[in-house]
Write an enzyme that holds these catalytic residues in place. Structure first.
Site, PDB file in Angstrom:
ATOM      1  N   GLU A 125       0.816  -1.205   0.000  1.00 22.37           N
ATOM      2  CA  GLU A 125       0.000   0.000   0.000  1.00 22.37           C
ATOM      3  C   GLU A 125       0.855   1.263   0.000  1.00 22.37           C
ATOM      4  O   GLU A 125       0.552   2.237  -0.691  1.00 22.37           O
ATOM      5  CB  GLU A 125      -0.943   0.001   1.215  1.00 22.37           C
ATOM      6  CG  GLU A 125      -1.983  -1.092   1.216  1.00 22.37           C
ATOM      7  CD  GLU A 125      -3.116  -0.864   0.223  1.00 22.37           C
ATOM      8  OE1 GLU A 125      -3.051   0.106  -0.562  1.00 22.37           O
ATOM      9  OE2 GLU A 125      -4.068  -1.656   0.226  1.00 22.37           O
ATOM     10  N   ARG A 176       0.520   3.846  -3.134  1.00 18.74           N
ATOM     11  CA  ARG A 176      -0.136   5.114  -2.795  1.00 18.74           C
ATOM     12  C   ARG A 176       0.870   6.242  -2.585  1.00 18.74           C
ATOM     13  O   ARG A 176       0.743   7.316  -3.161  1.00 18.74           O
ATOM     14  CB  ARG A 176      -0.996   4.960  -1.539  1.00 18.74           C
ATOM     15  CG  ARG A 176      -2.106   3.931  -1.676  1.00 18.74           C
ATOM     16  CD  ARG A 176      -3.085   4.030  -0.520  1.00 18.74           C
ATOM     17  NE  ARG A 176      -3.936   2.851  -0.450  1.00 18.74           N
ATOM     18  CZ  ARG A 176      -5.179   2.853   0.021  1.00 18.74           C
ATOM     19  NH1 ARG A 176      -5.714   3.968   0.446  1.00 18.74           N
ATOM     20  NH2 ARG A 176      -5.881   1.735   0.080  1.00 18.74           N
ATOM     21  N   ASP A 192      -4.748  -9.791  -8.461  1.00 12.80           N
ATOM     22  CA  ASP A 192      -5.029  -8.878  -9.567  1.00 12.80           C
ATOM     23  C   ASP A 192      -3.851  -8.087 -10.139  1.00 12.80           C
ATOM     24  O   ASP A 192      -3.469  -8.255 -11.310  1.00 12.80           O
ATOM     25  CB  ASP A 192      -6.147  -7.907  -9.159  1.00 12.80           C
ATOM     26  CG  ASP A 192      -5.923  -7.277  -7.776  1.00 12.80           C
ATOM     27  OD1 ASP A 192      -4.835  -7.430  -7.220  1.00 12.80           O
ATOM     28  OD2 ASP A 192      -6.861  -6.635  -7.268  1.00 12.80           O
ATOM     29  N   GLU A 212     -12.590   0.311  -9.870  1.00 12.68           N
ATOM     30  CA  GLU A 212     -12.207  -0.636 -10.928  1.00 12.68           C
ATOM     31  C   GLU A 212     -13.160  -0.644 -12.128  1.00 12.68           C
ATOM     32  O   GLU A 212     -12.727  -0.779 -13.271  1.00 12.68           O
ATOM     33  CB  GLU A 212     -12.082  -2.046 -10.342  1.00 12.68           C
ATOM     34  CG  GLU A 212     -10.904  -2.239  -9.411  1.00 12.68           C
ATOM     35  CD  GLU A 212     -11.134  -1.664  -8.025  1.00 12.68           C
ATOM     36  OE1 GLU A 212     -10.133  -1.396  -7.322  1.00 12.68           O
ATOM     37  OE2 GLU A 212     -12.312  -1.469  -7.645  1.00 12.68           O
ATOM     38  N   THR A 246      -1.193   0.865 -10.260  1.00 15.86           N
ATOM     39  CA  THR A 246      -2.470   0.277  -9.840  1.00 15.86           C
ATOM     40  C   THR A 246      -3.270   1.193  -8.933  1.00 15.86           C
ATOM     41  O   THR A 246      -4.419   0.895  -8.615  1.00 15.86           O
ATOM     42  CB  THR A 246      -2.235  -1.094  -9.162  1.00 15.86           C
ATOM     43  OG1 THR A 246      -3.454  -1.832  -9.153  1.00 15.86           O
ATOM     44  CG2 THR A 246      -1.724  -0.922  -7.737  1.00 15.86           C
TER      45      THR A 246
END
Length: 637
Positions: free
Chosen positions: A262, A266, A395, A529, A615
């Site tokens: 994360e 981010r 994913d 998404e 992502t």
């Protein structure tokens, strides 16, 4: 030290820390003790100076005694050597009186200096004692701040080597042309104007928002995650406010345990994107400072990183629920883009070598049915539970294989081949059509296909479209069509709810299609998404239905998720009276709003030939690696 606030909802999105939780519970008590201690020191210094002044400061009646004492105490060697020096000076210079006079002047000057220092110290002590408690506190705080700043300057980062800025195209504007589309784009732009206010809103209650940070209160995830969205939307005043906050407050020297995944997507992704878009060095410097603190996570027997690392101690560990202490495919497989850029910007080969080592290790491993299980033990290098998913836990691993190829200006053919092989196995084992004709991607669990698809899996429609060009065996048309089918299925999952917002997961079983069955799968937490896939499909087809579907989502979010403090997730999309979860995820600003804004912008804004989105939707420029040798790349090849 803060602790995980929630169990992860997916491989892509794992909340790790309670926002606003204090890492220093005894700070205030410690401050009071330190102030009392400093006040005692000042009083002791005053008493000592008074005592010294009583015995050593001269007056007329004791002038000779003071001279004697001073020579004895401060310059005891003068009398014992004076005769020898005087006689030798007479031999060498023929004159001794002048030197003796000069030394007496130096001694007198020294006495005057000591006297002045004593008087000044006494005066300062008197002034201190006249000040109020508040004034003394302010002085103490000023001194503390000065010490901290001096230490930061002393231990500051080394200057980064100059590197050529990649070709940057389409970083602003993107006017769609027609007035109706522009009006819709302006409506989407509105929430960005209040990012700064909402990012500081951490109190929970009806209509208020608790920021989801995956860091702690000193790390401000929402501000960092939203920066490039603000820049792209042309909200430059808000962008500057965010930059100032980062310069003054963003601190990674905290005793906090964070998710490596994360924080990478981010924070590092967000800071790198802000640097490339704006050219402001502070973002690059902060990204590198944080990246250095993630490197200890790779200290495992296999080189597969731990899921979490303590920013201060460097100690890593994995999630307790993850298949006997395994690392997660979507986490350790979603580092490549950011780490390649870090090596490019710093000249440090470690980042590139870490992610290439992961790729090489995976290439040597057997894969059941050609599929990658979601769990890998970092100690043994063996797969954990045989669970394969293109949604949560798996994913973005597949996404980053494709994007590593695109970001390398399509020179990283190894990444492209790995992606193509993985997608071929996914098509064979996971992709099916429902009785109602909806194409979906299921999950493989211990040899069995579960006919369930998560909201997170909906990103795959955009991925198939993005990877269509360059597909083997002239399958570009096939994968573009597959992307369209996934987009349609995900739209149906929205359209079949009361709120016209999609559930967290939906099944294709027992006559129910694209509908959530369990109560704990009916929530919507502002996920991006589905919008992401609409945008990619719009870019590659310009079919107007994708803008229509995107606008439906805008209206539903505005109607059911907007609250006084920002936007909140809802707990049941099938209820006409939804309950708020009082959480505004940072990816709402980083991804959902950004993809919606791009959907209603022209293709000239961030063209896909020049930019690749990580992502978390942070755009990073294509690196023309055919003309660049990354440090450490030759040893890997």
């Amino acid at each position: 030290m803060t602790t995980p606030a929630l169990l992860p909802l997916s491989g892509r999105r794992i909340p790790t820390l309670s926002p606003g939780a204090s890492s220093f519970p005894h700070h205030r008590a410690t401050l009071r003790l330190s102030e009392k201690f400093i006040l005692l020191l000042i009083l002791s210094a005053f008493i000592t100076l008074c005592f010294g002044a009583f015995f050593f400061l001269p007056d007329n009646s004791k002038h000779k005694r003071f001279d004697f004492g001073l020579e004895d105490v401060l310059i005891p060697h003068i009398e014992s050597e004076k005769e020898a020096r005087h006689s030798s000076r007479q031999v060498i210079h023929g004159v001794g009186g002048h030197d003796e006079h000069r030394h007496r002047e130096e001694e007198e000057s020294l006495r005057d200096k000591i006297r002045a220092d004593h008087e000044r110290a006494l005066q300062e002590a008197k002034e201190k004692l006249r000040k109020s408690k508040e004034e003394l506190k302010a002085e103490i705080q000023t001194e503390k701040t000065k010490v901290v700043e001096d230490l930061k300057k002393k231990d500051g980062p080394k200057p980064l080597p100059p590197v050529p800025m990649p070709k940057l195209v389409g970083v602003s504007d993107g006017d769609p042309g027609d007035s109706d589309t522009k009006e819709k784009r302006d409506k989407i732009r509105e929430p960005g104007q209040f990012v700064d206010e909402r990012s500081r809103c951490c109190s929970q209650g009806p209509g208020r928002i608790s920021d989801s940070g995956n860091g702690n209160s000193q790390m401000g995830a929402t501000i960092v995650d939203a920066l490039d969205t603000l820049y792209i939307m042309g909200l430059h005043d808000e962008f500057k406010d965010g930059q100032e906050w980062i310069e003054q407050n963003l601190d990674f020297s905290v005793n906090a345990e964070v998710s490596v995944f994360e924080v990478n997507i981010r924070f590092i992704g967000g800071l790198l994107a802000a640097y490339y878009l704006s050219g402001q060095e502070v973002f690059k410097v902060k990204a590198v400072q944080l990246a250095e603190k993630l490197l200890p996570a790779f200290n495992t027997p296999t080189g597969i990183p731990w899921a979490m690392v303590n920013l201060k101690s460097g100690v890593g560990r994995n999630w307790g629920w993850a298949s006997a202490g395994s690392s997660i495919l979507a986490e350790f497989g979603t580092l490549h883009m950011e780490f390649v850029h870090l090596t490019y910007l710093t000249g440090n080969p470690a980042y590139y070598q870490k992610v290439m080592h992961i790729r090489k290790l995976l290439a040597k491993m057997d894969r059941p049915n050609g599929l990658y299980p979601n769990y890998l033990n970092p100690r043994t290098g063996r797969w954990g539970q045989h669970h394969t998913s293109v949604g949560g836990l798996g994913d973005s691993f597949y996404e980053y294989l494709l994007k590593a190829w695109l970001m390398s200006d399509k020179t990283d053919t190894e990444a492209r081949k790995t992606y193509d092989d993985a997608i071929e196995a996914i098509e064979r084992h996971l992709i099916r059509k429902s009785n109602g004709g909806l194409t979906f991607i299921g999950e493989w669990k211990n040899g069995h296909l579960e006919r369930k698809m998560g909201h997170l899996t909906c990103f795959a429609g955009g991925m198939f479209a993005l990877g269509a060009d360059g597909s083997p065996d002239d399958k570009a048309g096939h994968y573009l069509q597959l992307g369209a089918e996934i987009a349609h299925t995900c739209h149906e999952s929205y359209d079949r709810t009361v709120l016209k917002l999609g559930p967290e997961a939906f099944k294709f079983d027992s006559g129910l299609e694209a509908v959530a069955v369990r109560q704990n799968e009916k929530y919507y937490i502002l996920r991006p998404e589905v919008i992401e896939t609409y945008w990619y499909m719009w870019r590659f087809t310009h079919d107007p239905k994708y803008r229509q579907w995107g606008w439906e989502a805008v209206q539903a979010i505005d109607k059911y998720c907007r609250v006084s403090g920002g936007f909140s997730g809802v707990k049941d999309v099938y209820s006409s009276n939804p309950t708020y979860d009082d959480v505004q995820q940072s990816f709402f600003l980083a991804e959902t709003l950004k993809y919606l804004y791009l959907l209603f912008s022209s293709d000239e804004l961030l063209p896909l030939e020049n930019w690749v989105f990580n992502t978390e939707a942070h755009p990073l420029p294509v690196l023309h690696l055919g003309n660049i040798t990354l440090p450490g790349s030759e040893t890997q090849r």
